[in-house]
Design an enzyme around this catalytic site. Structure first.
Site, short mmCIF file in Angstrom:
data_model
loop_
_atom_site.label_atom_id
_atom_site.label_comp_id
_atom_site.label_asym_id
_atom_site.label_seq_id
_atom_site.Cartn_x
_atom_site.Cartn_y
_atom_site.Cartn_z
N SER A 91 -1.36 0.60 1.34
CA SER A 91 -0.90 0.90 -0.12
C SER A 91 0.27 0.54 -0.29
CB SER A 91 -1.46 2.56 -0.12
OG SER A 91 -1.39 2.79 -1.68
N ASP A 220 -12.27 0.19 -3.29
CA ASP A 220 -11.00 0.83 -3.60
C ASP A 220 -10.78 1.25 -4.79
OD1 ASP A 220 -7.99 1.58 -3.45
OD2 ASP A 220 -7.77 0.29 -1.84
N HIS A 247 -9.89 3.36 -0.19
CA HIS A 247 -8.85 2.89 -0.32
C HIS A 247 -8.00 3.27 1.26
CE1 HIS A 247 -4.59 1.99 -1.58
NE2 HIS A 247 -4.17 3.25 -1.15
#
Length: 265
Positions: A91, A220, A247
Site C-alpha cells: 500500500s 482492491d 487490498h
C-alpha cells in the site's frame, strides 16, 4: 521442474527481506508472511515507521515524510557494506520503498510493491495524486482527522473509521485478522501525503538499476485496480503479477503471496 519445485529451489538462497507496511499499519501486519519467509531460511526485518503501532512516536508529532520514513532509512544506512536487501512494500509503503531506492539503490537487490503506491518521484504532479491517492468518496466520509496543532491549522493525522475498515481493506481476509487489525490500526501522519523525492539524473540512474516487481490485487477497494494499472503504465516494472484478492493479500492469501514473492527472485 514444476512450479512448486522451482519455488523450493529458489528459496534455498538466503535473502534479507525488509517488510514495509502501509498507512495506519505496522510491523505486526506481516506476521503471517514473516513466519513463512523465516521458515524458508530467510532473514526478515519488519519495520515500524514513525507513528505505527510498534513506534514510540505520536503520529501527530511527525512533521515530514523524512521523519515518517526515518526507521526504514536508518535500517538501510546501518546495513553492513556489501549487503543487499529485498524491499517489500504494501500500500502506501510503496512510497517508503521508492524513497529508500533513491537514497540506497546500491543496497537493494529488488523492490516488490504489493497493491502499493509506485510513483517514481512521489507526489509531484496532479497525475501522481490521481494515481496514488485512494479515492474512497463512494463510501462517504470515511476518515477521522486529528488537529494536533489546533483547529486553525491543517490536520496532523488521519484514520480510517472502524466501520469502513473491513469493507475497504479486508473484505476477503479472515474475520480474525480484520478484528486484530481493528485493534492495532493507528492514525497515520498527514506527512505521508508530503512524499516527494529528487529527480536528478544521478538519482534516476540509481533507481532504474533496482529491479522492481509489482503484485496487483484485482479486487482492491483501497488502491483500485485502475490506479495500479496507471502507475504500472507510467513507470513499468520488470515484472507484474496478479492476485485475485482484496487490498490485503498478506492476510487474505498469505501462502499465495509468499509463493509469488519467491518466484519473483
Amino acid at each position: 521442474m514444476d512450479a512448486a519445485g522451482d519455488v523450493s529451489e529458489r528459496s534455498r538462497s538466503t535473502e534479507h527481506f525488509v517488510l514495509v507496511h502501509g498507512a495506519g499499519h505496522g510491523a505486526w501486519c506481516w506476521f503471517r508472511l514473516l513466519r513463512l519467509l523465516q521458515d524458508s531460511g530467510h532473514r526478515v526485518s519488519a519495520v515500524d515507521l514513525a507513528g505505527a503501532a510498534g513506534s514510540l512516536v505520536d503520529p501527530n508529532d511527525v512533521r515530514s515524510f523524512d521523519d515518517y520514513n526515518a526507521p526504514l532509512l536508518n535500517l538501510m544506512a546501518a546495513l553492513p557494506d556489501g549487503d543487499k536487501v529485498i524491499l517489500v512494500g504494501h500500500s502506501a509503503g510503496g512510497l517508503s520503498v521508492t524513497h529508500a531506492m533513491h537514497l540506497f539503490g546500491d543496497r537493494i537487490k529488488q523492490a516488490i510493491f504489493i497493491a502499493a503506491t509506485m510513483l517514481q518521484f512521489g507526489y509531484q504532479t496532479e497525475q501522481d495524486i490521481k494515481d496514488g491517492v485512494p479515492d474512497l468518496s463512494e463510501h462517504g466520509d470515511v476518515y477521522d482527522l486529528t488537529f494536533g496543532l489546533g483547529a486553525d491549522h491543517p490536520p496532523t493525522s488521519v484514520a480510517l473509521r472502524k466501520e469502513f475498515q473491513r469493507i475497504i481493506l479486508y473484505q476477503q481476509s479472515p474475520a480474525e485478522d480484520s478484528a486484530l487489525a481493528s485493534i492495532l490500526l493507528r492514525p497515520w501522519p498527514t506527512a505521508l501525503s508530503m512524499a516527494r523525492f529528487g529527480a536528478d539524473e544521478c538519482v534516476e540512474s540509481v533507481i532504474h538499476r533496482v529491479r522492481r516487481v509489482y503484485i496487483k490485487t484485482a479486487n482492491d477497494r483501497m488502491v483500485k485496480p485502475e490506479q495500479q494499472v496507471a502507475m504500472i503504465s507510467r513507470w513499468p516494472p520488470s515484472e507484474v503479477m496478479v492476485m485475485d484478492t482484496d487490498h490485503s493479500p498478506l492476510f487474505s492469501a498469505t501462502e499465495h503471496l509468499f509463493t509469488l514473492i519467491l518466484k519473483s527472485l
